[in-house]
Design an enzyme around this catalytic site. Structure first.
Site, PDB file in Angstrom:
ATOM      1  N   GLU A  10       7.978 -31.186 -45.786  1.00 32.97           N
ATOM      2  CA  GLU A  10       8.336 -30.388 -46.972  1.00 32.97           C
ATOM      3  C   GLU A  10       9.648 -30.893 -47.576  1.00 32.97           C
ATOM      4  OE1 GLU A  10       6.396 -29.137 -44.651  1.00 32.97           O
ATOM      5  OE2 GLU A  10       4.939 -28.820 -46.257  1.00 32.97           O
ATOM      6  N   ASN A  25       0.738 -32.964 -44.340  1.00 30.12           N
ATOM      7  CA  ASN A  25       0.452 -33.229 -45.769  1.00 30.12           C
ATOM      8  C   ASN A  25       1.372 -34.305 -46.335  1.00 30.12           C
ATOM      9  OD1 ASN A  25       2.549 -31.099 -45.275  1.00 30.12           O
ATOM     10  ND2 ASN A  25       2.901 -31.417 -47.477  1.00 30.12           N
ATOM     11  N   ASP A  41      -1.949 -29.176 -49.620  1.00 29.13           N
ATOM     12  CA  ASP A  41      -1.151 -29.055 -48.395  1.00 29.13           C
ATOM     13  C   ASP A  41      -2.044 -28.626 -47.228  1.00 29.13           C
ATOM     14  OD1 ASP A  41       0.916 -28.740 -46.594  1.00 29.13           O
ATOM     15  OD2 ASP A  41       1.274 -26.649 -47.171  1.00 29.13           O
TER      16      ASP A  41
END
Lengths: 200, 600, 338, 648
Positions: free
Chosen positions: B209, B293, B335
């Site tokens: 992230e 992801n 994601d």
């Protein structure tokens, strides 16, 4: 569209930024934890170009640098609020604090619970210096005007404490005036913190 | 075989609601009973009463051979004793039991405790406080959690949130070694549970992230020295792809795909974190783990298939060289990751016995993949999904629906499953007696708005603004039994709130699971009938485990402490407060503590 | 009355000449691409017809006025002419006008058909995203690795059509290179497709032509038509990352850049990844700064970094209150980004 | 207006010299002093007020333009900041198109219709006053934003998302939206008033083929407005709701469409630009024949051309949006429609030239304005045709070529005929002639200034200069031409100044003009100048298009100007049937009333409440509006609105 020619609000903005900037550089000479947000001209710790961090992370202590009753010169300015909202998303603040600012990795900015103070100048300092648990220091990446715009946007979310209610904010009065008065004679006048001269 | 399903009210007043028995169900069991095609290798065959690693075995079955607690007597389960570590973050790990000692590690600041099970009340024998950097809390994308810890050769090994891996001597509680794996200031953290094979311990990072490249590293158990490290994106040498790398599908073959499948230089902030589960096949000598992801989550900014994110890797544990890889969701736009547990089974498919791995991927497809070659044998949705219009077995890819591809600054409604998927990292369990896999899944959809993202080191680099709501039917979770051969649900229990706990299957024909609003349940692994429920102090994110105490009694333990991805539902009415209590159950609540010997 | 014709005539002819022969940077009466050439001839046709119509009507009007004008003085003593006659004028005049008009309509439709679709499949696509007051351009290639982002100044190969995918990001803008093709608006919430092609080497200027706020006037773009070889060279140079500078002074400039500019600008190869402002990885291969506001030389670069608001008031480039040595260091560093 | 029973006998007055009828003057005269000013419903006073107020706004818009021309006189000038320039060009556009062009023609039509139609007043006199008061207040409402520095700054077309809350959070755009909605009310009520007046208050015998072309023009414009104004009002309400109440009509993130505004705006926009030129064409078609000493050539083709221009005008709005990425088929359709619309204009052009050619033109100042208008109209028309051709418009749109086109069309077709109209009807309005010598100077400075100023804009447009830029870079070849344009603009301004001087001087020292100084053919020249309060002593009976030229045209019909209905039992005028204008009813007309002003002020308070986002003020405004309507509609016995007690 955000600022036009030498209007009065423009003047107040420059002075507010100046006094905060001055206060910050003063703190720079304090020999304590190295923080990239200190003096703007200090070189960053060389840490490999890929890992170089544009935003120094370790923050100064929680001591408030600016006078805590400095009013945000851009508070309520519709243009500044829209620009502040755009910066809130563009600078990835929304990534930590949530797109609705209700908190995610970072704390909720819409409630009245402030770890490092909820007055405009306290919020300004938290953004400028960064805070220990992962809040980066934006003092180098964003000029004073842009930080004041973000503060103006945060003030519209309902949690911010008014500039002149610093003490009430610290007591957690949530705007109520306390009816419980201290026993007569025991009332100790709260020492007003040293505040630099009021901006015009 | 139609799934038997019914709604269990979370505010159920403690009275058992008997499930509707479907006649067809019983016949299936008999069929599964005698020629149960699904078998698993339970190496390293730890002593049945012990629980030495998070999934109990290399194949990640979470199956315990203990059968003192059975379908008949499970009603007598009572709390034997509890232990609280006083930390409010999400609790996602399962306690380990070696001999008569239990080892647990609390979330940040990651204090480890050794509990002496032989003494009444399981007192604390020693504690170990590693003092990780407070900065790490601000860099952990999804709560300052720890997803587990491992035991190896007299040492308790686990990852600190601030990217250090530590080993603690189980006898003395003293630190044996501490290895720095990454730079937390840039947004890299570590939450995954280390996985031990022989003299090596394997660890991976979180931080996709925040734009960090994922990696899996091998450390020497004795010294903590790093042996090798394989990245999830980048040129072949970084990803440790050599000559013998043979992905099954053509679109995954080529040189330096970790670079050419990204816009110029974007692989350097490409994500693919390794924060999930690892499995190991001793015969094939292959490690299996998933990558997360791609970063940023906004697909428009990274055209290309973005290898090797949202994929599963098979690697040689000694050299790290990759043998094959398969990308579940190439150019992942929602994601969906690929880090969920890979349960290694041997199944009869197409008339012959196949060595497979089964993964309930967050994109709502349950994959049965041949673990020697990477060929997808079965891929069927286990939860409601509308991001794809079906799976093309020939190319091995799901067909993406164009109207579900997010575009920046335009709100896209009703995308199912959400970012946390049809099932997140909560591990499933396998029972050789039924040949079924048991998993807690979600029934959630999302509205999604993408915002194009700047990469500013140390700040989030994802850009998905999400609001989540229940999928079809207003329940948020389901606990299902899944047949990996046919790719169908055997049965399902609808739950009002999310079922985010791991599962535990035991030889007592029981399966244990917990819900985010705090219900801990035991169900019949054949019929899915709920036999026993107990409301705990907080929501359950961790996985249950069972062990044989020094008193010869079978105990079941579960950590309660809601957090992590479950917080997406924190706005729902009745969402539990955070907690930090380990609950240990036994029949009638008896334990060493009460001094009563086991009735002969 | 006669001098009225002379006066408006003498104003008309010389100015038209200026626009036509000398190629003015933004003029489109002389174009250099198949998306614009048919339109240019249509334009000249219209100018000819319109000038003719104006001259005819002016002379008719003048003649009508001077031909039988009554002497000055009270109108009452001028006898009233009978109402009949004159309808022929309308029939003939309208008839001729209609015929001319239909001819022009037909020519227009053929020209529209000619430029609606590119002659062949486009060589590649440029995704143009309009921001308040600069252009972000992303070159898309089949191999993602050759996809890169640049700003304001595009390059296209000679003689090959290039597809433009125009995506609005904030308000409505309009992308226009007069010498190569007509303008197409860039509207948020929708993707407009256009195409351009150059048949002559050179750099062609354009400017945003849909009012988009304070700095609508300083939002220029340019397209350089390169030979196939030069274009391939340019593309591979653009996808290369910036190498971190060797010289010590540059390293200081780079650290100032990473501290103060990386949140908004990207320089591939360093940690700077901001997309609020243009990608600066190869800024020095561009000829202008601030979307065409200033020429890109060291003096103007320093002026722009020091105080952009003075040059382009209202734009989002803030005035960084940095000490002079830092400004010089970062200016020097930026100049290494070729 | 109310109808009394038909069987009242009408008295016919005898022939003889037309003198001021003391009795009728007393009935129709507006009360003196401020009370009269505030309550007058006399169409003549309202008409003159419209024209004067419109000219004040013309001057305001002109000054704004001149300041902009100073900023653009040379490249990279810093006279104006970008924000100031953007506010100026928006106010210039809004003022000229909404506060000058429409209202000035309403002024002419209000003043002239009853006189042309042979009636004593419009069908709804009070509605007429309301229309003016709302126009005045809307103009003041908008210009209140000027001193505060928060004038609208997103262009007169105000496209979102630039005009949305995200990019224009201040009150600027709210002033635009509310001002336009407020003005829309005035336009709509005015249009309704014209329509009903045309249908019911024509003099007996004035069938629809005997109407002056100005009446045709204003009628067409009114029908166009009735159908078009709701589109822009809806667009403004939707955008106001987006800005204030968080709806998502134009919010891209919630699937709103910015193009929805453009469609709604231009569906109104194009019919509106025809509504502000067709009456002006009417002025030319009515005034030009007088100076050519012969009736207009091709009355019927010109009348049909006027109507067909507006009808086709509703089907061409997309030519303002050719570059927005529309599908090619719709581009082709709208382009063809936009080119075809010029054919009716060709009819009118050749009709006027034929009238001059076959007539004996007398070169007075009005004739100069009205005849030179034709060449400007043609230049504007052909440059319009060029922008109508889609592929060419891809290059032309949003450049100064379009600015040149719109100025040739608006100044050429609206301002020049208006100037000619004022020189022509000034004697009728004031009883004095305007000076011919000063008129010539006025004409030539305006004509040359206009052409020197605005024709080069075609050139700089062809050289690629975009619209609405507050400055431009040197070296693009635009400098000299912009300087010429600036000089031309100032010369044009001097022309306007000379006109104002001529106006004020002639008011006091102009040569006294009789009833018919130009020996014109239509009814307004059959009444004294300045026109008495009751217009016609007797309601004339019309027999031809040119009542005052019937003898000399040797046409058999004879209108009766001095024998007709006296109707002097109070404020009465005659209602006639729709097609053949046969006498139908006697209408009791309402007298002076404070109702219109009160209603306008009530609405004004409401709109001020809305701009200040203050609920209480908005509620006060609504209550005041309701009260004003009640006061206005209170039944009056004199108008026969109270039933007589039933005779047993």
């Amino acid at each position: 569209m955000c600022f036009v020619g030498p209007s009065s609000s423009h003047l107040r903005l420059a002075v507010a930024a100046l006094c905060v900037g001055v206060a910050t550089t003063l703190s720079a000479c304090k020999p304590h934890a190295d923080s990239t947000a200190q003096g703007a001209s200090r070189a960053l710790p060389a840490d490999g170009s890929l890992a170089a961090l544009p935003l120094g992370d370790l923050a100064g202590t929680a001591k408030l640098l600016a006078a805590n009753d400095v009013v945000n010169p851009l508070a309520g300015n519709a243009g500044a609020i829209e620009e502040g909202h755009r910066l809130f998303i563009a600078m990835n603040c929304a990534g930590c604090h949530g797109y609705d600012a209700k908190g995610n990795m970072g704390p909720d900015l819409t409630d009245a619970y402030w770890r490092y103070g909820g007055t405009p100048s306290a919020i300004y300092n938290s953004i400028y210096e960064g805070r220990p648990q992962g809040m980066p220091a934006w003092g180098s990446a964003l000029p004073a005007h842009d930080i004041w715009e973000i503060v103006a946007y945060l003030q519209t979310l309902g949690g911010a404490v008014a500039a002149n209610e610093y003490h009430a904010g610290m007591q957690g009065d949530h705007g109520i005036t306390s009816t419980a008065d201290e026993a007569p004679g025991l009332l100790v006048k709260a020492t007003a913190p040293s505040s630099p001269p009021q901006p015009p | 075989m139609r799934a038997a399903s019914r709604l269990v009210d979370s505010n159920w007043p403690g009275l058992l609601r008997v499930a509707v028995m479907v006649i067809g169900l019983t016949t299936h069991i008999e069929a599964a009973e005698n020629d149960s095609s699904a078998i698993a290798n339970f190496a390293p065959n730890d002593p049945p009463g012990e629980w030495r690693s998070q999934a109990r075995d290399f194949a990640s079955t979470r199956y315990s051979p203990l059968n003192q607690i059975t379908v008949d007597n499970v009603k007598r389960l009572r709390v034997a004793w509890t232990f609280s570590d006083g930390v409010a973050y999400g609790h996602e790990g399962a306690p380990l039991v070696v001999g008569s000692m239990m080892y647990v590690v609390a979330p940040f600041p990651d204090v480890a405790y050794a509990l002496d099970l032989s003494k009444p009340g399981s007192p604390i024998k020693w504690t170990y406080a590693p003092d990780p950097a407070p900065l790490a809390v601000g860099k952990a994308c999804c709560d300052a959690v720890i997803r587990g810890w491992a035991y190896a050769r007299g040492k308790l090994i686990y990852n600190l949130l601030d990217d250090h891996t530590v080993a603690v001597d189980v006898q003395t509680g003293k630190e044996v070694w501490r290895t720095k794996m990454g730079n937390v200031e840039n947004g890299e953290t570590m939450t995954m549970s280390p996985f031990v094979v022989g003299d090596k311990v394997f660890v991976g990072n979180s931080g996709g992230e925040l734009g960090k490249i994922g990696w899996l590293a091998a450390l020497d158990v004795e010294t903590g020295k790093e042996l090798w490290r394989a990245y999830s994106t980048g040129p072949d040498d970084l990803v440790k792809i050599g000559a013998d790398f043979k992905p099954y599908y053509g679109w995954m073959q080529g040189k330096d795909l970790g670079v050419t499948s990204w816009p110029a230089d974007m692989w350097k902030t490409g994500g693919g974190a390794v924060w999930g589960w690892i499995s190991f096949d001793p015969q094939l000598n292959l490690l299996y783990y998933g990558t997360a992801n791609p970063s940023p989550r906004v697909p428009v900014q990274r055209p290309g298939l973005n290898f090797w994110t949202s994929s599963v890797f098979a690697r040689n544990p000694d050299t790290g060289a990759a043998k094959w890889a398969y990308s579940f969701t190439p150019h992942d736009q929602w994601d969906y990751d690929g880090v969920n547990e890979n349960v290694l089974l041997d199944l009869r498919i197409g008339g012959r016995q196949r060595k497979v791995l089964v993964q309930f991927n967050r994109n709502a497809y349950a994959y049965t993949i041949d673990r020697e070659t990477g060929e997808v044998l079965v891929a069927a949705p286990f939860a409601y999904e509308n991001w794809s219009s079906g799976f093309d077995m020939k190319s091995g890819r799901a067909v993406v629906r164009p109207d579900k591809e997010p575009k920046p600054n335009v709100k896209l409604e009703d995308v199912c499953p959400p970012d946390i998927g049809g099932k997140d990292w909560q591990p499933s369990a396998f029972s050789p007696k039924t040949g079924l896999l048991y998993a807690g899944i979600f029934n959630i959809c999302m509205d999604l708005t993408d915002h194009r993202q700047s990469y500013i080191a140390g700040t989030p680099y994802d850009g998905m603004e999400i609001t989540r709501q229940a999928g079809p039917g207003d329940h948020w979770g389901e606990f299902i039994a899944w047949d990996p051969v046919t790719g169908t649900k055997a049965w399902a229990i609808k739950e009002k709130s999310m079922t985010m706990s791991g599962a535990l299957a035991t030889a007592g024909d029981l399966v244990f699971y917990g819900t985010v609003d705090g219900w801990f349940r035991a169900v019949n692994d054949r019929t899915g009938q709920i036999l026993w429920s107990q409301k705990l102090g907080s929501g359950i994110n961790a996985a249950p485990m069972t062990y044989l105490g020094p008193d010869g009694r079978q105990y079941v333990a579960i950590y309660a402490g809601v957090g992590g991805a479950a917080m997406v539902a924190k706005a729902m009415p009745g969402f539990p407060p955070r907690g930090s209590t380990l609950y240990v159950f036994s029949l009638d609540g008896d334990s060493v503590a009460t001094g009563l010997e086991m009735p002969q | 009355m006669s001098d009225r014709l002379r006066r408006c005539g003498c104003v008309l002819v010389p100015l038209l000449g200026v626009a036509a022969c000398g190629h003015v940077p933004m003029g489109y009466l002389h174009t250099f691409g198949p998306a614009a050439d048919p339109v240019t001839s249509l334009g000249w046709g219209f100018i000819a017809v319109c000038t003719l119509v104006i001259l005819i009507i002016a002379s008719l009007l003048l003649a009508a006025t001077l031909r039988a004008r009554a002497p000055q003085g009270a109108l009452a003593n001028v006898p009233i002419a009978q109402p009949g006659g004159g309808l022929r004028w309308i029939y003939i005049g309208t008839g001729v006008s209609t015929v001319a008009l239909l001819g022009l309509v037909v020519w227009t439709m053929f020209t529209l058909a000619a430029i609606a679709q590119p002659p062949g499949p486009p060589a590649f696509t440029i995704e143009i995203r309009a921001h308040q007051w600069w252009w972000e351009a992303r070159y898309i290639d089949d191999e993602p690795e050759r996809t890169f982002v640049t700003a304001n100044e595009l390059h296209i190969p000679l003689g090959k059509p290039v597809q433009l995918r125009l995506i609005g990001d904030d308000v409505i803008h309009s992308f226009w290179i007069p010498a190569l093709a007509g303008k197409t608006d860039v509207i948020p919430g929708q993707t407009n497709i256009a195409w351009i092609e150059g048949n002559t080497l050179g750099t062609y200027r354009g400017q945003c032509t849909e009012y988009c706020g304070a700095q609508h006037a300083h939002m220029t773009e340019s397209v350089t038509v390169d030979s196939a070889a030069d274009f391939k060279l340019w593309w591979s140079h653009q996808i290369s990352a910036a190498s971190s500078p060797a010289a010590d002074s540059m390293r200081q400039g780079e650290s100032v850049f990473l501290a103060h500019c990386a949140a908004c600008h990207t320089v591939r190869g360093t940690g700077a990844g901001g997309i609020v402002g243009p990608d600066l990885t190869h800024i020095m291969s561009r000829h202008t700064l601030g979307a065409g506001t200033l020429p890109n030389d060291s003096e103007h670069l320093s002026a722009w970094i020091t105080n952009a608001q003075a040059v382009k008031p209202g734009c989002r480039m803030p005035t960084l209150d940095l000490p002079r040595p830092d400004l010089d260091a970062v200016t020097a560093y930026v100049q290494t980004l070729h | 207006m109310s109808a009394t029973e038909e069987n009242r006998t009408t008295r016919i007055v005898r022939e003889g010299e037309v003198t001021i009828d003391r009795h009728l003057e007393a009935i129709w005269k507006t009360r003196p002093g401020l009370r009269g000013v505030l309550s007058s419903v006399d169409h003549k006073r309202i008409g003159i007020r419209y024209i004067v107020t419109a000219f004040v706004f013309l001057i305001a818009g002109g000054v704004e333009a001149l300041i902009m021309r100073l900023q653009l006189a040379h490249s990279d000038l810093k006279i104006l900041s970008p924000e100031a320039y953007n506010q100026l060009f928006t106010m210039h556009g809004f003022t000229m198109i909404f506060l000058y062009a429409g209202p000035v023609l309403s002024g002419f039509s209000n003043y002239l219709w009853p006189l042309l139609l042979g009636s004593r007043d419009m069908a709804f006199p009070r509605l007429n006053a309301l229309s003016y008061w709302i126009f005045l207040l809307a103009g003041i409402f908008l210009y209140a934003s000027f001193p505060l520095g928060v004038s609208p700054d997103a262009g007169w077309f105000n496209y979102p998302p630039l005009s949305g809350k995200d990019y224009n959070p201040g009150p600027n755009i709210d002033f635009y939206l509310l001002g336009l909605i407020f003005l829309g009310i005035s336009t709509t009520v005015g249009a309704a008033n014209f329509l009903v007046s045309l249908l019911r208050t024509r003099a007996p015998g004035m069938s629809i083929n005997r109407l002056p072309i100005l009446v045709w023009g204003t009628l067409t414009a009114s029908v166009g407005n009735l159908l078009a104004v709701p589109a822009v009002t809806l667009a403004c309400v939707l955008l106001f709701a987006d800005r204030q109440f968080g709806t998502h009509f134009f919010d891209v993130e919630a699937h709103g469409q910015p193009l929805l505004w453009q469609h709604l705006f231009w569906m109104f926009g194009h019919p509106w630009v025809y509504a502000i030129v067709l009456p002006a064409l009417g002025i030319v078609s009515d005034a030009l024949p007088t100076f050519c000493r012969r009736p207009l050539v091709g009355y019927t083709p010109v009348a049909l051309a006027t109507v067909s221009t507006m009808i086709v005008g509703f089907g061409v709005w997309l030519h303002h949006m050719f570059a927005t990425g529309m599908p090619v088929l719709s581009l082709a359709f709208f382009s063809a429609a936009s080119l075809v619309i010029t054919i009716p204009s060709a009819v009118s052009t050749f009709a006027w030239i034929a009238t001059i050619w076959t007539g004996k033109p007398v070169l007075t100042t009005p004739f100069l304005f009205l005849s030179s208008f034709i060449i400007l109209f043609v230049i504007g028309g052909v440059s319009g045709v060029m922008t109508g051709a889609v592929p060419l418009d891809f290059q032309l749109t949003d450049t100064y070529f379009v600015v040149a086109h719109l100025h040739y069309v608006l100044i050429g077709i609206n301002v020049f005929p208006v100037m000619g109209g004022i020189y022509y009807w000034f004697p009728k309005m004031t009883g004095r002639m305007m000076s011919e010598r000063l008129g010539r100077w006025n004409f030539w400075t305006m004509f040359l200034g206009f052409n020197i100023g605005f024709f080069p804009m075609h050139i700089v447009g062809l050289m690629g200069m975009p619209r609405r830029i507050y400055t431009y870079a040197p070296g693009l070849g635009w400098d000299t031409i912009n300087l010429i344009t600036t000089l031309g603009s100032f010369a044009f301004a001097v022309g306007i100044l000379l006109f104002l001087i001529n106006l004020t001087v002639s008011l006091r020292r102009g040569i006294p003009a009789g009833a018919n100084p130009w020996d014109g053919p239509t009814l307004e020249w059959s009444v004294p100048s300045p026109v008495p309060a009751y217009n016609f002593a007797v309601i004339p009976v019309v027999a031809s298009r040119h009542p005052l030229w019937e003898e000399r045209l040797e046409s058999p019909e004879r209108s009766s100007l001095s024998r007709g209905y006296l109707l002097n039992h109070g404020r009465e005028t005659l209602a006639t049937t729709v097609l053949d204008a046969e006498p139908d009813l006697i209408l009791e007309m309402p007298g002076d009333s404070y109702g219109p002003l009160a209603l306008a002020l009530g609405l004004g308070v409401l709109f001020v409440g809305l701009i200040l986002h203050s609920g209480p003020w908005a509620v006060i405004g609504i209550l005041a509006t309701a009260l004003a309507i009640l006061f206005w509609l209170w039944p009056q016995r004199r108008l026969g609105q109270i039933a007589e007690p039933h005779h047993v």
